[in-house]
Write a protein that holds these residues in place. Structure first.
Motif, PDB file in Angstrom:
ATOM      1  N   LYS A 409      -2.920  25.441  50.899  1.00 37.80           N
ATOM      2  CA  LYS A 409      -2.681  24.051  50.486  1.00 37.80           C
ATOM      3  C   LYS A 409      -3.802  23.556  49.573  1.00 37.80           C
ATOM      4  O   LYS A 409      -3.551  23.010  48.491  1.00 37.80           O
ATOM      5  CB  LYS A 409      -2.572  23.131  51.710  1.00 37.80           C
ATOM      6  N   GLY A 410      -5.039  23.771  50.022  1.00 45.01           N
ATOM      7  CA  GLY A 410      -6.179  23.320  49.213  1.00 45.01           C
ATOM      8  C   GLY A 410      -6.183  23.984  47.850  1.00 45.01           C
ATOM      9  O   GLY A 410      -6.468  23.348  46.819  1.00 45.01           O
ATOM     10  N   ALA A 411      -5.856  25.281  47.839  1.00 55.38           N
ATOM     11  CA  ALA A 411      -5.833  26.010  46.572  1.00 55.38           C
ATOM     12  C   ALA A 411      -4.702  25.497  45.681  1.00 55.38           C
ATOM     13  O   ALA A 411      -4.874  25.359  44.459  1.00 55.38           O
ATOM     14  CB  ALA A 411      -5.685  27.505  46.837  1.00 55.38           C
ATOM     15  N   ASN A 441       3.820  16.439  54.318  1.00 57.85           N
ATOM     16  CA  ASN A 441       3.485  15.044  53.996  1.00 57.85           C
ATOM     17  C   ASN A 441       3.110  14.869  52.532  1.00 57.85           C
ATOM     18  O   ASN A 441       3.314  13.817  51.947  1.00 57.85           O
ATOM     19  CB  ASN A 441       2.329  14.552  54.874  1.00 57.85           C
ATOM     20  N   GLU A 442       2.540  15.916  51.951  1.00 57.79           N
ATOM     21  CA  GLU A 442       2.080  15.785  50.568  1.00 57.79           C
ATOM     22  C   GLU A 442       2.955  16.551  49.585  1.00 57.79           C
ATOM     23  O   GLU A 442       2.606  16.688  48.414  1.00 57.79           O
ATOM     24  CB  GLU A 442       0.623  16.255  50.463  1.00 57.79           C
ATOM     25  N   GLU A 443       4.073  17.082  50.107  1.00 56.70           N
ATOM     26  CA  GLU A 443       4.997  17.860  49.267  1.00 56.70           C
ATOM     27  C   GLU A 443       4.251  18.897  48.427  1.00 56.70           C
ATOM     28  O   GLU A 443       4.428  19.019  47.208  1.00 56.70           O
ATOM     29  CB  GLU A 443       5.818  16.924  48.369  1.00 56.70           C
ATOM     30  N   VAL A 479      10.226  20.412  57.062  1.00 53.87           N
ATOM     31  CA  VAL A 479      10.566  21.289  55.933  1.00 53.87           C
ATOM     32  C   VAL A 479      12.075  21.174  55.708  1.00 53.87           C
ATOM     33  O   VAL A 479      12.862  21.193  56.663  1.00 53.87           O
ATOM     34  CB  VAL A 479      10.187  22.765  56.243  1.00 53.87           C
ATOM     35  N   ASP A 480      12.466  21.049  54.464  1.00 54.00           N
ATOM     36  CA  ASP A 480      13.891  20.963  54.117  1.00 54.00           C
ATOM     37  C   ASP A 480      14.585  22.251  54.589  1.00 54.00           C
ATOM     38  O   ASP A 480      14.201  23.345  54.155  1.00 54.00           O
ATOM     39  CB  ASP A 480      13.989  20.811  52.582  1.00 54.00           C
ATOM     40  N   LYS A 508       9.630  23.886  43.687  1.00 56.13           N
ATOM     41  CA  LYS A 508       8.393  23.087  43.635  1.00 56.13           C
ATOM     42  C   LYS A 508       8.288  22.217  44.891  1.00 56.13           C
ATOM     43  O   LYS A 508       8.674  21.048  44.892  1.00 56.13           O
ATOM     44  CB  LYS A 508       8.382  22.182  42.393  1.00 56.13           C
ATOM     45  N   GLY A 509       7.825  22.802  45.946  1.00 55.03           N
ATOM     46  CA  GLY A 509       7.695  22.071  47.204  1.00 55.03           C
ATOM     47  C   GLY A 509       7.345  23.060  48.308  1.00 55.03           C
ATOM     48  O   GLY A 509       6.901  24.178  48.029  1.00 55.03           O
TER      49      GLY A 509
END
Ligand SMILES: Cc1ncc(C[n+]2csc(CCOP(=O)(O)OP(=O)(O)O)c2C)c(N)n1
Length: 532
Positions: A409-411, A441-443, A479-480, A508-509
């Protein structure tokens, strides 16, 4: 009085049953796993209804153990050393609240890192929380300490941290067992709200109580039968041993000690005995497995004047396990090592099993990622970490359990694409789920592979908390469902797998891929068992 041949882990488990525990709470981790497995396999434990199901992680384990103790019953909580990092929030605060029913926390440390990412010495944690600690020198002592330790915990009012290391956990010795005690009755504490609600005003009071209790802890160490002073004729040197180091020293002196020896197996350090040794001897040698915890305390920040030898001055190696040979060498003995591995034994690098689903997952993933310029794969801890090695060389990081998702996520936040996380099913429920919520939460533009072999394979095939529910868990976190894709990692499915991986990287998600195939080891064991 019955003598049985026990692993250190088994001695601890049997002692806990004999001491009347009502529950063991643990998450697997070498070298601690066998403690809980022994209790799970014990007919008596079953008959008594002793709780022994695996917890989702070490933090939930410790909180549940504290809850059982709150209700007046005795609880055991077990983990490998790095597990205490996960449980540290509860651990530190259990030192503030204290306990009700006796509570022992076992930390199984792994110096030399036989199966760990670091060799942290959790005596540092014991000092940090300022609670009493035990460190057995033999399997018999491990049994006795646990058998009597619940009473000690109840008498002092605090949890006890018991530290063992790999050789203690995994070697066998004859152990005399003692009569089984009844379980404690349910009995919640009358002063529970003053102790267990750590609001600042109450917490400040509890910290003062903890500080005051230190004297009692030292008194208990000074009178403990586990801390012993042995006289020796040659006072040029005094020796301090902690835990299993006493065993190694004894092996070097089969006919009695040459120098005075202080054996320490209960902490905080027994001050008077330490002073006696320092006053009687010209120099001190400290033999301890792990960090120079005692050596540093003895030296003090600027030194106490007495010359102290150990891991800090190079008398002993700073890292790795202690051995009887290393101890002998530190004492100037001429050691011809009989512990060295003979030359005929060739080193074999570890590898994923033939027939393991992680292999097929990595092959398909590698082929797709080769189509991108700068893909990064954030790995995690489990059998699939072996994907770091040839022939796969498929992961870029492996730091701690759960870190694959959050590091990816951070990357991804930093612009890395594709940012892929590879995590096992047990590791996902241990500490991956919360990171997934951050991504949702941050997509975050991230692709998470939960490589599901439906077990905790790395530590021997324990139940995995999310088996049969991973899709539901991911959907529940947000998650969708259209981007939760299950596949069967087999060669015949490669093209289909590659198409799915490609599609989800391009989405993109947050997408979750679940390659699912039962671990080849658990499958083989099940087949063998069904033939019997
Ligand atoms: C904090 C912590 N607890 C426990 C362990 C020991 N351990 C390493 S990986 C792992 C779980 C592996 O299970 P899973 O993620 O399902 O992967 P598998 O080995 O089955 O492929 C455990 C319990 C550890 N390394 N760190």
């Amino acid at each position: 009085m019955e003598k049985q041949l026990f692993l250190g882990d088994e001695a601890i488990a049997q002692a806990a049953i004999d001491a009347g525990i009502s529950g063991v709470y643990a998450y697997p981790g070498t070298p601690s796993t066998e403690i809980t497995e022994y209790i799970q396999g014990s007919a008596v434990a079953k008959e008594r209804g002793i709780h022994s199901r695996w917890s989702v992680n070490e933090k939930t384990a410790m909180e549940a153990a504290l809850g059982m103790s709150y209700a007046g019953k005795r609880s055991l909580c077990c983990m490998k050393h790095v597990g205490l990092n996960v449980a540290a929030d509860c651990f530190m605060n259990a030192g503030m609240s204290g306990i009700n029913g006796g509570m022992i926390i076992i930390t199984a440390d792994d110096p030399s890192m036989h199966s760990s990412q670091n060799e942290q010495d959790n005596r540092v944690y014991g000092n940090f929380a300022m609670i009493p600690m035990l460190e057995p020198s033999s399997q018999q002592e491990a049994y006795d300490m646990v058998y009597e330790g619940f009473e000690l915990s109840e008498k002092l009012g605090y949890p006890i941290l018991m530290r063992i290391t790999t050789r203690m956990a995994h070697s066998r010795a004859g152990v005399v067992t003692r009569p089984m005690k009844d379980e404690n009755p349910k009995n919640c504490p009358a002063d529970g709200r003053q102790r267990f609600i750590l609001l600042p005003a109450l917490a400040r009071k509890r910290f003062k109580v903890l500080l005051e209790a230190q004297k009692q802890f030292v008194d208990s160490s000074e009178t403990s039968k586990y801390n012993q002073y042995f006289d020796g004729p040659n006072k040029d040197l005094g020796i301090i041993t902690t835990g299993i180091a006493f065993n190694y020293l004894s092996e070097n002196y089969p006919d009695g000690f040459e120098h005075p020896v202080l054996k320490i197996s209960q902490y905080p350090l027994p001050r008077k005995q330490m002073e006696k040794l320092v006053n009687e001897c010209k120099e001190i040698l400290v033999l301890e497995e792990g960090y120079p915890v005692v050596e540093e305390q003895l030296k003090g920040y600027m030194g106490t004047g007495i010359k102290v030898h150990g891991r800090l001055d190079g008398t002993l190696q700073r890292d790795g396990e202690l051995t009887p040979d290393a101890v002998g060498k530190a004492l100037g003995k001429d050691i011809t090592s009989y512990y060295a591995i003979p030359e005929v034994v060739e080193q074999r690098p570890p590898a994923l099993c033939q027939g393991c689903g992680h292999r097929d997952m990595y092959e398909a993933l590698n082929e797709v990622l080769a189509e991108y310029n700068e893909p990064k794969v954030f790995g995690d801890i489990g059998c699939y970490t072996l994907g770091a090695l040839p022939p796969f060389r498929a992961i870029d990081t492996c730091i701690d359990m759960g870190a694959s998702i959050t590091m990816a996520k951070g990357a991804a936040d930093a612009g890395v694409f594709p940012a892929v996380s590879v995590i096992g099913d047990s590791t996902f429920t241990h500490s991956g789920m919360t990171g997934l919520l951050d991504c949702v939460n941050e997509e975050t533009n991230i692709t998470i592979v939960i490589s599901d072999n439906e077990t905790t394979a790395m530590t021997g095939g324990q139940d995995s908390a999310g088996t049969g529910r991973l899709e539901a868990i991911c959907a529940g976190i947000g998650v969708d469902p259209a981007h939760i894709r299950v596949m069967i990692p087999l060669k015949k499915n490669y093209e289909e797998m590659k198409t799915i991986i490609r599609e989800e990287i391009e989405y993109k998600g947050v997408s979750v891929l679940i390659p699912r195939r039962e671990c080849i080891q658990t499958l083989t064991r099940k087949k063998k068992a069904s033939k019997k």
